[in-house]
Design an enzyme around this catalytic site. Sequence first.
Site, PDB file in Angstrom:
ATOM      1  N   GLY A   6       0.686  -1.319   0.229  1.00 12.15           N
ATOM      2  CA  GLY A   6       0.054   0.013   0.077  1.00 12.15           C
ATOM      3  C   GLY A   6       0.800   1.153   0.048  1.00 12.15           C
ATOM      4  CG  ASN A  45       1.895   3.097  -5.911  1.00 14.50           C
ATOM      5  OD1 ASN A  45       2.259   4.012  -6.428  1.00 14.50           O
ATOM      6  ND2 ASN A  45       2.584   2.085  -5.803  1.00 14.50           N
ATOM      7  CB  ILE A  96      -7.581 -10.453 -13.688  1.00 14.34           C
ATOM      8  CG1 ILE A  96      -6.023 -10.642 -14.111  1.00 14.34           C
ATOM      9  CG2 ILE A  96      -8.695  -9.880 -15.100  1.00 14.34           C
ATOM     10  CD1 ILE A  96      -5.715 -11.623 -15.221  1.00 14.34           C
ATOM     11  CG  ASN A 116      -3.452  -0.961 -13.278  1.00 17.81           C
ATOM     12  OD1 ASN A 116      -3.362  -1.538 -11.961  1.00 17.81           O
ATOM     13  ND2 ASN A 116      -2.712  -1.748 -14.169  1.00 17.81           N
ATOM     14  CG  HIS A 175       2.493  -2.111 -15.323  1.00 20.84           C
ATOM     15  ND1 HIS A 175       2.460  -3.297 -14.610  1.00 20.84           N
ATOM     16  CD2 HIS A 175       3.084  -2.325 -16.533  1.00 20.84           C
ATOM     17  CE1 HIS A 175       3.266  -4.033 -15.157  1.00 20.84           C
ATOM     18  NE2 HIS A 175       3.754  -3.719 -16.352  1.00 20.84           N
ATOM     19  CD  GLU A 218       4.737   2.238  -8.254  1.00 19.73           C
ATOM     20  OE1 GLU A 218       4.309   1.707  -9.398  1.00 19.73           O
ATOM     21  OE2 GLU A 218       4.974   1.423  -7.255  1.00 19.73           O
TER      22      GLU A 218
HETATM   23  C1  GRF Z   1       3.135  -1.096  -7.459  1.00 20.12           C
HETATM   24  O1  GRF Z   1       4.621  -1.328  -7.817  1.00 20.12           O
HETATM   25  C2  GRF Z   1       2.304  -1.019  -8.482  1.00 20.12           C
HETATM   26  O2  GRF Z   1       2.837  -0.097  -9.521  1.00 20.12           O
HETATM   27  C3  GRF Z   1       2.030  -2.314  -8.814  1.00 20.12           C
HETATM   28  O3  GRF Z   1       1.988  -3.261  -7.608  1.00 20.12           O
HETATM   29  C4  GRF Z   1       2.877  -2.420  -6.652  1.00 20.12           C
HETATM   30  C5  GRF Z   1       2.114  -2.190  -5.236  1.00 20.12           C
HETATM   31  O4  GRF Z   1       3.088  -1.496  -4.568  1.00 20.12           O
HETATM   32  N1  GRF Z   1       0.790  -2.534  -9.704  1.00 20.12           N
HETATM   33  P1  GRF Z   1       2.215  -0.734  -3.202  1.00 20.12           P
HETATM   34  O5  GRF Z   1       1.290  -2.216  -2.614  1.00 20.12           O
HETATM   35  O6  GRF Z   1       1.457   0.369  -3.522  1.00 20.12           O
HETATM   36  O7  GRF Z   1       3.358  -0.726  -2.159  1.00 20.12           O
END
Ligand code: GRF
Length: 194
Positions: free
Chosen positions: A13, A15, A93, A108, A110, A180
């Site tokens: 988590g 992000n 998915i 999303n 990625h 990111e």
């Molecule tokens: C991130 O690298 C995101 O881009 C990918 O899964 C990972 C999740 O990381 N889809 P977090 O749980 O947000 O730390």
Amino acid sequence: MISRLVVLISGNGSNLQAILDACKSGELDAIVVCVISNKADAYGLVRAKNAGIDAIHFAKLENESRQEYDSRLATYASACSPDYIILAGWMRILTSTFLNHFPNRVINIHPALPNTFPGTHAIERAYESYQRGEITQTGVMIHLVPDEGVDDGPLLAKQEINFIQNESLGDFESRVHQIEHQVLVNTLKDLLTK
Ligand code: GRF
């Protein structure tokens, strides 16, 4: 007007944390109304609870089909009246049973460039590809999720990332995650002010 975000997670988590921090600081004119995890032990659930946000482990029921799960999930998420649904490390998915409820509103992240390294372990696979001399850069992308295609859909933003010689996988991973988080928050900021 303040936008309402529902965030779907499966793990750490980080992000989600970037979104929560940006909402708190006012960088994003938004609130996270609910965090949903398909994994009981996702640390993101703790982050959400620490921030005082509703957070739920949305478990698959015994014998439940993918469509049935997605239908229940859509009903649950709809009840939060989201403007956007953010898949922030959601590792399951989603079928059109879910996606059709939220056209152009599922986003999303990625950690690779468009059409490269779809699926899990994208950062590690890009790093290994660099070690083999196949690529010199990778990146991160933010995109809409129109259908069941994995890590594919209309692009909202991308950021290239160059490899650094002799950088360890751990350091590289941390660098990609930092980037990111920034790209995600900046993209949401653009989207929410349109
Ligand atoms: C991130 O690298 C995101 O881009 C990918 O899964 C990972 C999740 O990381 N889809 P977090 O749980 O947000 O730390």
